[in-house]
Design a protein around this motif. Structure first.
Motif, short mmCIF file in Angstrom:
data_model
loop_
_atom_site.label_atom_id
_atom_site.label_comp_id
_atom_site.label_asym_id
_atom_site.label_seq_id
_atom_site.Cartn_x
_atom_site.Cartn_y
_atom_site.Cartn_z
N VAL A 1 39.33 60.42 49.79
CA VAL A 1 39.73 59.05 49.50
C VAL A 1 41.25 58.92 49.49
N VAL A 2 41.95 59.94 49.01
CA VAL A 2 43.42 59.92 49.04
C VAL A 2 43.91 59.92 50.49
N GLU A 3 43.29 60.75 51.32
CA GLU A 3 43.67 60.80 52.74
C GLU A 3 43.38 59.47 53.43
N ALA A 4 42.23 58.88 53.15
CA ALA A 4 41.87 57.61 53.77
C ALA A 4 42.84 56.50 53.36
N LEU A 5 43.30 56.54 52.12
CA LEU A 5 44.25 55.53 51.65
C LEU A 5 45.57 55.66 52.40
N GLY A 6 46.01 56.89 52.64
CA GLY A 6 47.23 57.10 53.41
C GLY A 6 48.49 56.67 52.70
N ALA A 7 48.46 56.56 51.39
CA ALA A 7 49.60 56.15 50.58
C ALA A 7 49.37 56.66 49.16
N PRO A 8 50.40 56.66 48.33
CA PRO A 8 50.18 57.07 46.94
C PRO A 8 49.18 56.15 46.24
N VAL A 9 48.30 56.75 45.48
CA VAL A 9 47.28 56.00 44.75
C VAL A 9 47.92 55.34 43.53
N GLU A 10 47.69 54.03 43.38
CA GLU A 10 48.15 53.31 42.19
C GLU A 10 47.00 52.84 41.31
N ALA A 11 45.80 52.66 41.91
CA ALA A 11 44.63 52.23 41.15
C ALA A 11 43.42 53.00 41.65
N TYR A 12 42.48 53.25 40.73
CA TYR A 12 41.33 54.04 41.14
C TYR A 12 40.09 53.70 40.33
N GLY A 13 38.92 54.11 40.89
CA GLY A 13 37.65 53.88 40.23
C GLY A 13 36.56 54.74 40.84
N LYS A 14 35.37 54.68 40.25
CA LYS A 14 34.26 55.52 40.71
C LYS A 14 32.95 54.76 40.58
N ALA A 15 31.92 55.28 41.25
CA ALA A 15 30.61 54.62 41.24
C ALA A 15 29.49 55.63 41.38
N ALA A 16 28.33 55.26 40.81
CA ALA A 16 27.09 56.00 41.00
C ALA A 16 25.97 54.98 41.13
N VAL A 17 25.28 54.99 42.26
CA VAL A 17 24.16 54.08 42.49
C VAL A 17 22.94 54.96 42.75
N VAL A 18 21.96 54.81 41.88
CA VAL A 18 20.79 55.67 41.89
C VAL A 18 19.62 54.96 42.54
N GLY A 19 18.89 55.67 43.39
CA GLY A 19 17.69 55.12 44.01
C GLY A 19 16.61 54.85 42.97
N LEU A 20 15.60 54.08 43.36
CA LEU A 20 14.61 53.57 42.41
C LEU A 20 13.77 54.63 41.72
N ASP A 21 13.66 55.82 42.28
CA ASP A 21 12.88 56.87 41.63
C ASP A 21 13.70 57.67 40.62
N GLY A 22 14.97 57.34 40.48
CA GLY A 22 15.83 58.04 39.53
C GLY A 22 16.17 57.17 38.34
N GLU A 23 16.99 57.71 37.47
CA GLU A 23 17.46 57.00 36.29
C GLU A 23 18.96 56.75 36.43
N VAL A 24 19.44 55.66 35.85
CA VAL A 24 20.88 55.41 35.82
C VAL A 24 21.59 56.62 35.20
N GLU A 25 20.94 57.25 34.23
CA GLU A 25 21.52 58.42 33.56
C GLU A 25 21.82 59.55 34.54
N HIS A 26 21.06 59.64 35.62
CA HIS A 26 21.30 60.69 36.62
C HIS A 26 22.66 60.47 37.29
N GLY A 27 22.96 59.24 37.67
CA GLY A 27 24.26 58.95 38.25
C GLY A 27 25.38 59.13 37.25
N SER A 28 25.16 58.63 36.03
CA SER A 28 26.17 58.77 34.97
C SER A 28 26.47 60.24 34.70
N ALA A 29 25.44 61.07 34.73
CA ALA A 29 25.64 62.49 34.47
C ALA A 29 26.60 63.13 35.46
N LEU A 30 26.57 62.67 36.69
CA LEU A 30 27.42 63.27 37.72
C LEU A 30 28.84 62.75 37.71
#
Length: 183
Positions: A66-95
């Motif tokens: 993601v830093v390479e794709a941005l191609g500039a110094p990072v000033e803001a950042y975030g993350k995401a986990a989207v779990v398929g229907l057979d999983g739990e939100v907790e599975h994404g949160s755990a990672l």
């Protein structure tokens, strides 16, 4: 970790509010679609073995991309986990809510603040917004923003989409007064 694919999105905003943006406002997102390490196991009480195995690999894989794709110094950042229907939100949160994952991005971005996050369960192609905040001062209002993304064929029911987002600046045309002006 069973990785199915990686997607990279780069957004360049050239105009906002009818005015040119200069320099161009760039945001980058890198998403990994992986097999849910707890899929098909029923309710798993101890998630730690899966966290220890998968979270560091994901952080090491996604942060430099993601830093390479941005191609500039990072000033803001975030993350995401989207779990398929057979999983739990907790599975994404755990990672994503572990230093074993997040510290890779903090180091790559020279960041000190907590990474803002979105976690949810969704069908393949579901839209989600990744929130971003300033890398060293979460009260910098200009850097509170989000980017909308989706994976057309993921997450499948037994998958998780894990993502990192980075911006080289705050919102285009940001003009809110600093938070300190209200205290």
């Amino acid at each position: 970790m069973n990785l199915r694919k990686i997607l990279t999105y780069v957004e360049d905003i050239h105009a906002e509010g009818g005015r040119p943006v200069g320099p161009v406002a760039r945001t980058a997102v890198v998403l990994a679609v992986i097999e849910n390490p707890w899929a098909g196991q029923g309710f798993v009480t101890d998630l730690l073995p899966g966290i220890d195995e998968v979270a560091p690999q994901l952080g090491e894989l996604l942060a430099p991309r993601v830093v390479e794709a941005l191609g500039a110094p990072v000033e803001a950042y975030g993350k995401a986990a989207v779990v398929g229907l057979d999983g739990e939100v907790e599975h994404g949160s755990a990672l994503i809510h572990t230093l074993k994952f997040g510290d890779h991005f903090r180091k790559a971005a020279n960041a000190t603040t907590l990474l803002p996050a979105v976690e949810k369960r969704a069908v393949a192609g579901g839209v989600f917004d990744i929130p971003l905040k300033h890398i060293t001062d979460a009260t910098v209002r200009s850097h509170h923003q989000s980017i909308e993304v989706r994976v057309p064929d993921g997450p499948r029911a037994d998958e998780i989409v894990i993502g990192l987002a980075a911006a080289a600046q705050g919102r285009p045309q940001a003009r809110l007064a600093p938070l300190a002006t209200e205290q």
